[in-house]
Scaffold this active site. Structure first.
Site, PDB file in Angstrom:
ATOM      1  N   THR A  98      45.790 -74.428  -8.405  1.00 24.45           N
ATOM      2  CA  THR A  98      45.564 -75.141  -9.660  1.00 24.45           C
ATOM      3  C   THR A  98      44.104 -75.538  -9.848  1.00 24.45           C
ATOM      4  OG1 THR A  98      46.262 -77.177  -8.547  1.00 24.45           O
ATOM      5  CG2 THR A  98      47.916 -76.020  -9.835  1.00 24.45           C
ATOM      6  N   GLY A  99      43.268 -75.309  -8.841  1.00 21.19           N
ATOM      7  CA  GLY A  99      41.831 -75.502  -8.984  1.00 21.19           C
ATOM      8  C   GLY A  99      41.108 -74.173  -9.097  1.00 21.19           C
ATOM      9  N   ALA A 103      45.241 -65.922  -0.129  1.00 19.42           N
ATOM     10  CA  ALA A 103      46.102 -65.369   0.914  1.00 19.42           C
ATOM     11  C   ALA A 103      47.364 -64.740   0.344  1.00 19.42           C
ATOM     12  CB  ALA A 103      46.472 -66.462   1.916  1.00 19.42           C
ATOM     13  N   CYS A 140      48.698 -87.469  -0.307  1.00 19.13           N
ATOM     14  CA  CYS A 140      49.299 -87.185  -1.610  1.00 19.13           C
ATOM     15  C   CYS A 140      50.726 -87.713  -1.578  1.00 19.13           C
ATOM     16  CB  CYS A 140      49.272 -85.685  -1.883  1.00 19.13           C
ATOM     17  SG  CYS A 140      49.826 -85.230  -3.531  1.00 19.13           S
ATOM     18  N   CYS A 185      48.125 -89.275 -13.939  1.00 20.19           N
ATOM     19  CA  CYS A 185      49.224 -88.558 -13.315  1.00 20.19           C
ATOM     20  C   CYS A 185      50.538 -88.816 -14.031  1.00 20.19           C
ATOM     21  CB  CYS A 185      49.339 -88.983 -11.842  1.00 20.19           C
ATOM     22  SG  CYS A 185      50.591 -88.070 -10.909  1.00 20.19           S
ATOM     23  N   LYS A 228      56.383 -84.256 -18.425  1.00 11.58           N
ATOM     24  CA  LYS A 228      56.041 -83.419 -17.270  1.00 11.58           C
ATOM     25  C   LYS A 228      56.686 -82.039 -17.384  1.00 11.58           C
ATOM     26  CE  LYS A 228      55.361 -83.135 -12.384  1.00 11.58           C
ATOM     27  NZ  LYS A 228      55.053 -83.839 -11.151  1.00 11.58           N
TER      28      LYS A 228
END
Length: 427
Positions: free
Chosen positions: A11-12, A35, A159, A353, A388
């Site tokens: 996501t980055g 990968a 996280c 968030c 979301k």
């Protein structure tokens, strides 16, 4: 002509590739190394782990979408970075040269730090699609044989949101199955208190999340250091505020999902002078390595000091909105360097968030992420649950379209009704 290599297509990394392609002229080459062949939308993994999603709903082969935008893609693991020679060695033995390197690998999941933990041990994980798929298999066994569930986060986790989400999502799913009364639940976390989130709390996150756990009959243990896990049993030392062991617990369980500690991936962590002792990339205010000026980094793989010292070690999270601002700063800084200028852009490091709770949700805003803050609130409501779900669809669609716009900024600020905060680090 410059060759920019992006290590990691999550996501980055994937948005970074799209933004770079739009910002730079076609003479510059962009290559993504990952990968896996697939892009994974990690925030949806808690849904996958209870059967509310299938793997193909939240992941897809990324190559064709990148190549359509004239971005090269290599699906191989990187085994070594020679930062002095500007080369990356791949698992096949091939090497890739770069002029600029952007590291967006995400973390290495350090299950080995707690004996017996992880998918190869006795606890589940929702950190990858593969882990969440196996977690679903274990959950299906729980449904057949209901019993005590332990969910939470290990020492050095950074996280915490997905652990809370998964506890509430499982609670909701079990209630729908009319099995909740047969499944006692305990939340075990290295946080010093419920709702700390690695951020020192946000708004009334402590009171609201405690209330939510209490109303759902989920007990909890904070300042918890899991020392080892055996089949069906977890050993936990509970610490007091002075850092002394307050109580030792032996928790029997039929199912457990525990978020692991994070470290840097081996190929990155082994580069001398690039990382801190846990393998996270050290960056300056422009997301650039102080040791290797042509290396940038964004996301979970960068080093951020903890908000505060806690009796059991915790890390600071890097939320999607924060990562997006890091990526945008990197793109602008590389563009400036290619034009012969000094990098001038900095990430805003704001935390916004949306967290699902199964049948409701919670949203928090921390501007800036580290206290003291100008904006500091935490809200709950069914609208977050739906927001979301909508964001998941929106993000996945944009990854296939190759959109270079700031996705979190465009969607999330609008969803929260706070568009006025755009581009304001101070709130």
């Amino acid at each position: 002509m410059a060759h920019i290599v992006i290590l990691g297509a999550g996501t980055g990394g994937t948005p970074c590739a799209y933004e770079l392609r739009e910002a730079l002229s076609g003479e510059h080459q962009i290559t993504v190394i990952n990968a896996s062949e697939k892009f994974q939308f990690v925030p949806s993994n808690p849904w996958l782990a209870v059967g509310w999603r299938k793997p193909d709903d939240i992941s897809f082969p990324i190559r064709s979408y990148l190549e359509k935008k004239n971005i090269a893609f290599i699906a191989e693991a990187a085994t070594r970075i020679d930062a002095k020679d500007n080369t990356i060695s791949l698992a096949s033995g091939k090497t890739v040269n770069y002029d600029y390197l952007v590291i967006t690998t995400g973390p290495r999941l350090a299950f080995e730090e707690v004996e017996g933990s992880g998918p190869e041990g006795h606890t589940s994980s929702v950190c990858t699609v593969e882990h969440a798929t196996k977690a679903l298999e274990n959950y299906e066994q729980l449904i057949e044989n209901p019993g005590h569930v332990v969910i939470g986060a290990m020492p050095f986790a950074s996280c915490f949101g997905p652990a809370y989400e998964f506890a509430f999502i499982m609670d909701t799913d079990l209630r729908k199955r009319k099995l909740r009364d047969r499944v006692p639940m305990t939340y075990v976390t290295s946080e010093p208190y419920i709702g700390h989130l690695g951020l020192g709390g946000v708004g009334d996150s402590k009171g609201m999340l405690e209330s939510e756990l209490r109303s759902r009959h989920i007990s909890w243990i904070t300042n918890a250091k899991v020392t080892r896990v055996e089949a069906g049993k977890m050993f936990v030392d509970e610490y007091n505020e002075d850092g002394a062991v307050k109580k030792q617990h032996e928790l029997s369980f039929n199912y457990s999902m525990m978020l692991p500690a994070f470290k840097g991936v081996e190929a990155v962590a082994s580069v001398e002078g690039l990382c801190n002792p846990r393998g996270f990339v050290t960056v300056d205010g422009h997301q650039r390595s102080p040791t290797y000026p042509n290396i940038y980094s964004a996301g979970v793989c960068i080093a951020i000091a903890p908000v505060e010292a806690t009796p059991v070690p915790t890390g600071a999270p890097k939320t999607g909105y924060m990562i997006e601002s890091m990526v945008s700063a990197i793109v602008e800084n590389i563009k400036e360097e290619l034009a012969g200028q000094q990098p001038s852009h900095k990430a805003t490091w704001n935390a916004i968030c949306l967290a699902d709770m199964g049948d409701t949700g919670a949203a928090f805003v921390a501007l800036p992420q580290l206290p003291p803050r100008n904006v500091n609130w935490f809200k709950k409501g069914k609208w977050v649950h739906y927001a979301k779900i909508a964001f998941e669809k929106y993000f996945l669609r944009k990854m296939k379209q190759g959109g270079a716009e700031p996705i979190y900024e465009k969607y999330m600020l609008k969803a929260l009704g706070i568009e006025r905060l755009k581009d304001k680090n101070s709130g």
